[in-house]
Design an enzyme around this catalytic site. Structure first.
Site, PDB file in Angstrom:
ATOM      1  CE  LYS A  74      40.179  34.930 -54.714  1.00 44.75           C
ATOM      2  NZ  LYS A  74      39.345  33.762 -54.957  1.00 44.75           N
ATOM      3  CG  ASP A 118      36.774  28.996 -55.222  1.00 46.25           C
ATOM      4  OD1 ASP A 118      37.097  29.021 -53.920  1.00 46.25           O
ATOM      5  OD2 ASP A 118      37.722  29.477 -55.851  1.00 46.25           O
TER       6      ASP A 118
END
Ligand code: BGC
Length: 491
Positions: free
Chosen positions: A250, A292
Site C-alpha cells: 500500500k 485487519d
C-alpha cells in the site's frame, strides 16, 4: 474502567478489541454470490443477468450494469467504438471467474501446506471466535493504510460494543521515512489520546469525559494499559503478540521495519516516550497484534456467530477465514481446534497465470512502489485507463489533463459519485470533472468516463466475488454464511 486482565487467555480480548477498532463492518452473505442450486458443493458462476443496475460495485458481481444513461442524447460513433473496446478488455466472463475460483482452491492448499507460497495463508494465533459474552474496556491502535486510529473499546457482553476513537493523519513523509520515526509517531498519538482523557477529555472523543470520571482515582499514570495493535500488512506471526513484517504494501516504504517484530518496534517506541516524559509515565504494554482481516472477522463474529470469513476492500484488499487446524499441515497444531488464517490474498496470482490483466493494469503495476507484487489487490482498483484515452485522442479531444497525471490523484470516491450520476446528460459528472480534474467535458467525454468507472467497479466486484466464492467453497458453507466486510472501497 474495568481492570485489564493479565493472564494469557485475556490476550484474546485484546485481539478482539484490536479487531473492533477496524470494524464498522457490514454484513454480507456469501449466498448473495450463489446462483442456486449448486451441484456437488461446487461454486459456479452462471451467466450474469443483463439487467440495468446502478448500485454499489459489489452488486455488480451479480448484475452487469449496462449503461443506458443518456440514450436520448446524441453521441458520436467514435465514442460507441471506444466504449465497445473498453467493454471487451474489462469484462470478466463467467468462464474466467470459474477458472480463477479453481486456481484459488489449489493456491489455498499450497499456502496451508508450506511457507513461501504465493498465498501466505498466515496463522493468526487467534484460535477461537468470540461468543458475544466477553466484557471489558480495552485500548487499541489501528494502522490501516489511509488512516491511523487510537480507540477505546468497551464490550458489553451482549454482542454489542462502544468504540471511542480518534483519527490521526499519517503523512507520506511518515510512511516513507524510517520505522523509528513512524512508530514514535504512533506512541505520541496514544500518549495524546490518553492525555486528553486525563485532563478531562477532548470533546472530539465522544464520551471521554465520562470515561475520565471513572478513572479519577489519582493513580492513572501508574496503571499498566494493555493495547491491541491492528497492523494491516503481511506479518509472519509466531504468537498473538509477536510477528515479523514480511514486506510493506500500500505504498509504505519506511526503512528498518521489514524483517522486524512490529510488536517490539511499537513497544520500544513506548519505552522511548517513557524516558522523555519523566514527569508522567506512558505505561502501555502491547498485548496482541492482529491483521485487519482477522480483527474484522472476530469483531463481526462478536455480534454474529455465523461469521466465518472477512474481507477488507479498502486501500488494500485481503481476506481471513476460520480453518480447521488439521487442514493446516504447516502448523502442526492440535487436531479438532480451529485457527483464523490471514490469507494475504492481495498477492494471489503474482505469477500472472490466471487474472485477466489489461495493459492498464500492467502500467499501474510498473509505476507502483512494489512492482510484480499484490497483483490481485491492484486489479481491484486503478483508473489509469483515462490517461491512455486522452493520449489516443478518444477523451477530451486529446487535450492533456494535468490532474490525471498525479499518481493516485483520482480517488475511488469520485468513481462512486460518477456511477451514482443518474442525470440524463451526466450533469454531476460534468461538475466533478470541472472541480476535480479542472477540465471541461463534452457529453461524449462524460459517457466514456462514466463507462470506465462502471467497468472498473464491476470488474473489481466480480474478481472480489471470485475470491469469496473460493473461500466459501473451501469451508463448505455454500448453503450460507456471513462475511464481515470493511474498508473505504466497500463503504
Ligand atoms: C495487506 C494486508 C491487509 C490489506 C487490507 C494489504 O495490502 O497486505 O495485510 O489486510 O492490505 O488492509
Amino acid at each position: 474502567m474495568e481492570k485489564f486482565l493479565d493472564d494469557r487467555s485475556s490476550l484474546f480480548y485484546f485481539g478482539l478489541a484490536a479487531g473492533i477498532s477496524v470494524a464498522a463492518t457490514a454484513q454480507y452473505t456469501a449466498s448473495f454470490f450463489q446462483p442456486p442450486p449448486l451441484p456437488a458443493q461446487e461454486a459456479n458462476f452462471g451467466e450474469f443477468s443483463r439487467k440495468s443496475e446502478t448500485a454499489a460495485p459489489l452488486r455488480g458481481a451479480v448484475n452487469s450494469p449496462l449503461s443506458t444513461i443518456g440514450q436520448d442524447l446524441e453521441s458520436s460513433p467514435g465514442t460507441s467504438k471506444t466504449i465497445a473496446k473498453l467493454e471487451k478488455s474489462f469484462t470478466v466472463t463467467s468462464q474466467k471467474l470459474n477458472e480463477i475460483v479453481k486456481h484459488f482452491a489449489s493456491e489455498i492448499k499450497r499456502g496451508l501446506a508450506q511457507d513461501g507460497q504465493t498465498l501466505k495463508m498466515i496463522p493468526s494465533f487467534v484460535d477461537k471466535r468470540p461468543t458475544g459474552l466477553e466484557v471489558g474496556t480495552y485500548l487499541a491502535l489501528d494502522l490501516g493504510g489511509t488512516n491511523f486510529r487510537v480507540c477505546e473499546i468497551t464490550l458489553d457482553g451482549k454482542g454489542t460494543m462502544r468504540n471511542r476513537s480518534k483519527k490521526y493523519t499519517l503523512t507520506e513523509d511518515l510512511k516513507t521515512g524510517t520505522a523509528v520515526r513512524m512508530f514514535d509517531f504512533f506512541a505520541e498519538c496514544v500518549e495524546s489520546f490518553l492525555d486528553e482523557r486525563r485532563s478531562g477529555g477532548d470533546p472530539s472523543i465522544p464520551g471521554s469525559v465520562e470515561f475520565y470520571k471513572t478513572l479519577s482515582n489519582g493513580h492513572m499514570e501508574e496503571e499498566m494499559l494493555q493495547l491491541g495493535f491492528t497492523f494491516s500488512f503481511p506479518t509472519d506471526q509466531t504468537a498473538i503478540d509477536s510477528g515479523t513484517l514480511m514486506v510493506w504494501t500500500k505504498g509504505f516504504t519506511a526503512t528498518g521495519a521489514e524483517g522486524q517484530d512490529v510488536v517490539v518496534l511499537l513497544q520500544e517506541a513506548f519505552k522511548r516516550r517513557c524516558c522523555l516524559r519523566y514527569y508522567q509515565r506512558v505505561n502501555v504494554h502491547v498485548a496482541a497484534m492482529v491483521n485487519d482481516t482477522v480483527g474484522t472477522l472476530v469483531s463481526h463474529a462478536y455480534s454474529n456467530p455465523q461469521t466465518y470469513i472477512s474481507v477488507i476492500l479498502g486501500t488494500g484488499f485481503n481476506a481471513a477465514y476460520v480453518e480447521k487446524v488439521d487442514q493446516i499441515p504447516k502448523l502442526k497444531g492440535e487436531p479438532g481446534s480451529e485457527m483464523i488464517i490471514n490469507m494475504e490474498w492481495g498477492a494471489f496470482d503474482d505469477e500472472h497465470s490466471v487474472l485477466p490483466l489489461t495493459p492498464y493494469d500492467r502500467q499501474l503495476d510498473r509505476g507502483s512502489t512494489n512492482p510484480h507484487r499484490q497483483t490481485y489487490e491492484k486489479l481491484v482498483s486503478g483508473i489509469y485507463v483515462l490517461l491512455d484515452l486522452v493520449s489516443t485522442g478518444e477523451l477530451f479531444s486529446g487535450k492533456q489533463c494535468a490532474a490525471l497525471l498525479i499518481p493516485y490523484g483520482f480517488e475511488t470516491a469520485n468513481m462512486s459519485r460518477i456511477e451514482r450520476d443518474h442525470t440524463f446528460d451526466l450533469a454531476d459528472t460534468k461538475i466533478l470533472c470541472e472541480e476535480v480534474l479542472d477540465t471541461q467535458t463534452t457529453y461524449d467525454d462524460r459517457r466514456i468516463i462514466r463507462r470506465v468507472c462502471e467497468l472498473v467497479g464491476t470488474r473489481s466486484a466480480r474478481l472480489a466475488g471470485a475470491g469469496i466464492t473460493a473461500v466459501v467453497t473451501r469451508i463448505n458453507r455454500l448453503d450460507g454464511c456471513t462475511v464481515g466486510i470493511d474498508g473505504s472501497l466497500y463503504e
